[in-house]
Design a protein around this motif. Structure first.
Motif, short mmCIF file in Angstrom:
data_model
loop_
_atom_site.label_atom_id
_atom_site.label_comp_id
_atom_site.label_asym_id
_atom_site.label_seq_id
_atom_site.Cartn_x
_atom_site.Cartn_y
_atom_site.Cartn_z
N GLY A 122 70.18 66.71 20.84
CA GLY A 122 70.30 67.36 22.14
C GLY A 122 71.74 67.68 22.50
O GLY A 122 72.04 68.75 23.04
N VAL A 123 72.64 66.76 22.18
CA VAL A 123 74.07 66.98 22.45
C VAL A 123 74.56 68.19 21.67
O VAL A 123 75.27 69.06 22.20
N PHE A 124 74.18 68.27 20.39
CA PHE A 124 74.62 69.40 19.58
C PHE A 124 73.97 70.70 20.05
O PHE A 124 74.59 71.77 20.00
N GLY A 125 72.73 70.64 20.51
CA GLY A 125 72.08 71.84 21.05
C GLY A 125 72.77 72.35 22.29
O GLY A 125 73.03 73.55 22.44
N VAL A 126 73.10 71.44 23.21
CA VAL A 126 73.80 71.84 24.43
C VAL A 126 75.21 72.35 24.11
O VAL A 126 75.66 73.36 24.66
N ALA A 127 75.89 71.68 23.19
CA ALA A 127 77.23 72.12 22.80
C ALA A 127 77.20 73.52 22.17
O ALA A 127 78.05 74.35 22.46
N GLY A 128 76.21 73.76 21.31
CA GLY A 128 76.08 75.09 20.71
C GLY A 128 75.81 76.16 21.76
O GLY A 128 76.36 77.26 21.68
N PHE A 129 75.00 75.82 22.77
CA PHE A 129 74.72 76.79 23.82
C PHE A 129 75.95 77.05 24.68
O PHE A 129 76.21 78.19 25.09
N VAL A 130 76.74 76.01 24.94
CA VAL A 130 77.97 76.18 25.71
C VAL A 130 78.96 77.08 24.94
O VAL A 130 79.58 77.97 25.52
N VAL A 131 79.08 76.86 23.64
CA VAL A 131 79.95 77.73 22.83
C VAL A 131 79.44 79.16 22.87
O VAL A 131 80.22 80.11 22.96
N PHE A 132 78.12 79.34 22.82
CA PHE A 132 77.54 80.67 22.92
C PHE A 132 77.91 81.33 24.24
O PHE A 132 78.30 82.51 24.28
N LEU A 133 77.80 80.59 25.34
CA LEU A 133 78.14 81.15 26.65
C LEU A 133 79.62 81.50 26.76
O LEU A 133 80.00 82.50 27.37
N ILE A 134 80.47 80.66 26.16
CA ILE A 134 81.90 80.94 26.18
C ILE A 134 82.23 82.16 25.32
O ILE A 134 83.08 82.98 25.67
N LEU A 153 80.27 77.62 14.86
CA LEU A 153 80.00 76.48 15.76
C LEU A 153 78.63 76.59 16.40
O LEU A 153 77.92 75.59 16.56
N ILE A 154 78.24 77.80 16.77
CA ILE A 154 76.91 78.01 17.34
C ILE A 154 75.84 77.67 16.31
O ILE A 154 74.86 76.97 16.62
N MET A 155 76.01 78.12 15.07
CA MET A 155 75.01 77.85 14.03
C MET A 155 74.93 76.36 13.69
O MET A 155 73.85 75.82 13.49
N ILE A 156 76.06 75.67 13.65
CA ILE A 156 76.07 74.23 13.37
C ILE A 156 75.30 73.49 14.47
O ILE A 156 74.45 72.64 14.19
N GLY A 157 75.61 73.82 15.71
CA GLY A 157 74.90 73.18 16.82
C GLY A 157 73.42 73.46 16.78
O GLY A 157 72.59 72.56 17.00
N PHE A 158 73.03 74.69 16.46
CA PHE A 158 71.62 75.06 16.42
C PHE A 158 70.90 74.36 15.28
O PHE A 158 69.77 73.85 15.45
N LEU A 159 71.52 74.29 14.09
CA LEU A 159 70.87 73.63 12.96
C LEU A 159 70.69 72.13 13.19
O LEU A 159 69.64 71.56 12.87
N ILE A 160 71.70 71.48 13.74
CA ILE A 160 71.57 70.04 14.01
C ILE A 160 70.54 69.81 15.12
O ILE A 160 69.76 68.86 15.07
N PHE A 161 70.51 70.71 16.10
CA PHE A 161 69.51 70.61 17.15
C PHE A 161 68.10 70.71 16.56
O PHE A 161 67.22 69.91 16.88
#
Length: 105
Positions: A11-23, A64-72
């Protein structure tokens, strides 16, 4: 690693990936409207002007977005008997368990 800890990290990696996407989302629009590809001089000038933004998106934000999404995604089936994507998720779950082997004391 227990299920709640693995799900928390996913969940942390999913939220972090989404935050990077928004930025990174404004980086797609800061350069202005793209010219038609048939107008080669304008297209070349646009790419030259937007090259820093394109490189920032392609080398920093997108991985970074892909890493967060894959771990999520990999965190969902950890600990379940029938994972959704058997080989990839089992391999990632084993890698996560091995990385945190000494921390569950």
């Amino acid at each position: 690693m227990n299920n709640s800890r693995g799900r928390r990290w996913s969940g942390v990696f999913g939220v972090a990936g989404f935050v990077v996407f928004l930025i990174a989302l404004p980086l797609y629009y800061l350069a202005g409207p793209e010219p038609r590809i048939e107008d080669t001089a304008a297209a070349s000038a646009f790419v030259t002007r937007a090259s820093t933004l394109i490189l920032a998106r392609a080398t920093l934000a997108d991985p970074l977005i892909m890493i967060g999404f894959l771990i999520f995604l990999a965190g969902f089936p950890c600990g379940e008997k029938r994972p959704a994507v058997p080989q990839m998720t089992v391999t990632m779950c084993v890698a996560i368990d091995a990385a945190n082997a000494g921390r569950d004391a």
